[in-house]
Motif scaffolding. Structure first.
Motif, PDB file in Angstrom:
ATOM      1  N   SER A   1      17.503  -8.869   2.354  1.00  0.00           N
ATOM      2  CA  SER A   1      17.611 -10.077   1.527  1.00  0.00           C
ATOM      3  C   SER A   1      19.043 -10.576   1.427  1.00  0.00           C
ATOM      4  N   MET A   2      20.012  -9.688   1.653  1.00  0.00           N
ATOM      5  CA  MET A   2      21.426 -10.085   1.644  1.00  0.00           C
ATOM      6  C   MET A   2      21.919 -10.452   3.040  1.00  0.00           C
ATOM      7  N   GLY A   3      21.017 -10.429   4.027  1.00  0.00           N
ATOM      8  CA  GLY A   3      21.397 -10.791   5.384  1.00  0.00           C
ATOM      9  C   GLY A   3      21.974  -9.639   6.192  1.00  0.00           C
ATOM     10  N   ILE A   4      21.837  -8.431   5.710  1.00  0.00           N
ATOM     11  CA  ILE A   4      22.367  -7.258   6.411  1.00  0.00           C
ATOM     12  C   ILE A   4      21.203  -6.545   7.083  1.00  0.00           C
ATOM     13  N   ASP A   5      21.060  -6.751   8.393  1.00  0.00           N
ATOM     14  CA  ASP A   5      19.968  -6.125   9.126  1.00  0.00           C
ATOM     15  C   ASP A   5      20.450  -5.020  10.055  1.00  0.00           C
TER      16      ASP A   5
ATOM     17  N   SER B   1       0.809  -1.222   0.000  1.00  0.00           N
ATOM     18  CA  SER B   1       0.000   0.000   0.000  1.00  0.00           C
ATOM     19  C   SER B   1       0.842   1.272   0.000  1.00  0.00           C
ATOM     20  N   ALA B   2       1.913   1.296   0.732  1.00  0.00           N
ATOM     21  CA  ALA B   2       2.758   2.490   0.770  1.00  0.00           C
ATOM     22  C   ALA B   2       4.212   2.043   0.734  1.00  0.00           C
ATOM     23  N   ILE B   3       4.923   2.522  -0.247  1.00  0.00           N
ATOM     24  CA  ILE B   3       6.317   2.100  -0.409  1.00  0.00           C
ATOM     25  C   ILE B   3       7.172   3.337  -0.692  1.00  0.00           C
ATOM     26  N   ALA B   4       8.332   3.392  -0.080  1.00  0.00           N
ATOM     27  CA  ALA B   4       9.247   4.519  -0.249  1.00  0.00           C
ATOM     28  C   ALA B   4      10.626   3.989  -0.639  1.00  0.00           C
ATOM     29  N   PRO B   5      11.495   4.830  -1.158  1.00  0.00           N
ATOM     30  CA  PRO B   5      12.838   4.382  -1.527  1.00  0.00           C
ATOM     31  C   PRO B   5      13.581   3.711  -0.363  1.00  0.00           C
ATOM     32  N   GLY B   6      13.405   4.224   0.847  1.00  0.00           N
ATOM     33  CA  GLY B   6      14.060   3.610   2.007  1.00  0.00           C
ATOM     34  C   GLY B   6      13.570   2.200   2.270  1.00  0.00           C
ATOM     35  N   ASP B   7      12.286   1.931   1.971  1.00  0.00           N
ATOM     36  CA  ASP B   7      11.740   0.588   2.126  1.00  0.00           C
ATOM     37  C   ASP B   7      12.424  -0.381   1.160  1.00  0.00           C
ATOM     38  N   ILE B   8      12.628   0.065  -0.062  1.00  0.00           N
ATOM     39  CA  ILE B   8      13.288  -0.789  -1.054  1.00  0.00           C
ATOM     40  C   ILE B   8      14.729  -1.065  -0.632  1.00  0.00           C
ATOM     41  N   ALA B   9      15.433  -0.045  -0.196  1.00  0.00           N
ATOM     42  CA  ALA B   9      16.831  -0.218   0.220  1.00  0.00           C
ATOM     43  C   ALA B   9      16.931  -1.173   1.408  1.00  0.00           C
ATOM     44  N   LYS B  10      16.085  -0.990   2.417  1.00  0.00           N
ATOM     45  CA  LYS B  10      16.141  -1.884   3.577  1.00  0.00           C
ATOM     46  C   LYS B  10      15.774  -3.310   3.196  1.00  0.00           C
ATOM     47  N   THR B  11      14.854  -3.488   2.245  1.00  0.00           N
ATOM     48  CA  THR B  11      14.478  -4.821   1.793  1.00  0.00           C
ATOM     49  C   THR B  11      15.634  -5.497   1.076  1.00  0.00           C
ATOM     50  N   VAL B  12      16.355  -4.751   0.246  1.00  0.00           N
ATOM     51  CA  VAL B  12      17.522  -5.313  -0.454  1.00  0.00           C
ATOM     52  C   VAL B  12      18.591  -5.716   0.551  1.00  0.00           C
TER      53      VAL B  12
ATOM     54  N   PHE C   1      25.877   5.415  14.986  1.00  0.00           N
ATOM     55  CA  PHE C   1      24.921   6.255  14.268  1.00  0.00           C
ATOM     56  C   PHE C   1      24.289   5.424  13.153  1.00  0.00           C
ATOM     57  N   PRO C   2      23.019   5.680  12.853  1.00  0.00           N
ATOM     58  CA  PRO C   2      22.329   4.895  11.822  1.00  0.00           C
ATOM     59  C   PRO C   2      22.771   5.295  10.416  1.00  0.00           C
ATOM     60  N   LEU C   3      22.952   4.301   9.571  1.00  0.00           N
ATOM     61  CA  LEU C   3      23.261   4.572   8.168  1.00  0.00           C
ATOM     62  C   LEU C   3      21.984   4.915   7.402  1.00  0.00           C
ATOM     63  N   MET C   4      20.870   4.348   7.834  1.00  0.00           N
ATOM     64  CA  MET C   4      19.556   4.647   7.242  1.00  0.00           C
ATOM     65  C   MET C   4      18.569   4.783   8.388  1.00  0.00           C
ATOM     66  N   GLU C   5      17.933   5.932   8.490  1.00  0.00           N
ATOM     67  CA  GLU C   5      16.950   6.129   9.550  1.00  0.00           C
ATOM     68  C   GLU C   5      15.537   5.800   9.076  1.00  0.00           C
ATOM     69  N   GLU C   6      15.274   5.953   7.803  1.00  0.00           N
ATOM     70  CA  GLU C   6      13.925   5.744   7.282  1.00  0.00           C
ATOM     71  C   GLU C   6      13.837   4.422   6.542  1.00  0.00           C
ATOM     72  N   GLY C   7      12.624   3.921   6.445  1.00  0.00           N
ATOM     73  CA  GLY C   7      12.368   2.711   5.680  1.00  0.00           C
ATOM     74  C   GLY C   7      12.167   1.500   6.555  1.00  0.00           C
ATOM     75  N   LYS C   8      11.476   0.520   5.971  1.00  0.00           N
ATOM     76  CA  LYS C   8      11.243  -0.748   6.654  1.00  0.00           C
ATOM     77  C   LYS C   8      11.270  -1.859   5.612  1.00  0.00           C
TER      78      LYS C   8
END
Length: 66
Positions: A37-41, A23-34, A53-60
Motif C-alpha cells: 500500500s506504500m508502494g514498496i513491492d 480465508s487464511a491470513i498470517a502476520p507476513g500477509d499483513i506486513a506485505k500488504t502494508v 537476499f529477501p527481507l521477508m520470505e513469507e506472506g502475500k
C-alpha cells in the motif's frame, strides 16, 4: 505459521464501509500488504558482497483490500 480466518472492515471518511472476508491470513500477509500500500513491492536487500537476499520470505499481499 499461524493462520486464521478474518473479516476486515474498511471504513471510509463518509461513513461507508465494506467487509472483506479473507480465508487464511498470517502476520507476513499483513506486513506485505502494508508495504504494498506504500508502494514498496521489492523487499530484497544486498549484503556487503552485493548478493541479494529477501527481507521477508513469507506472506502475500491481501488483494481483496485493493
Amino acid at each position: 505459521m499461524n493462520q486464521t480466518t478474518a473479516e476486515i472492515v474498511i471504513t471510509l471518511g463518509s461513513g461507508i464501509f465494506t467487509l472483506v472476508r479473507v480465508s487464511a491470513i498470517a502476520p507476513g500477509d499483513i506486513a506485505k500488504t502494508v508495504f504494498h500500500s506504500m508502494g514498496i513491492d521489492d523487499l530484497t536487500a544486498r549484503d556487503r558482497e552485493g548478493r541479494p537476499f529477501p527481507l521477508m520470505e513469507e506472506g502475500k499481499v491481501i488483494e481483496a483490500l485493493f
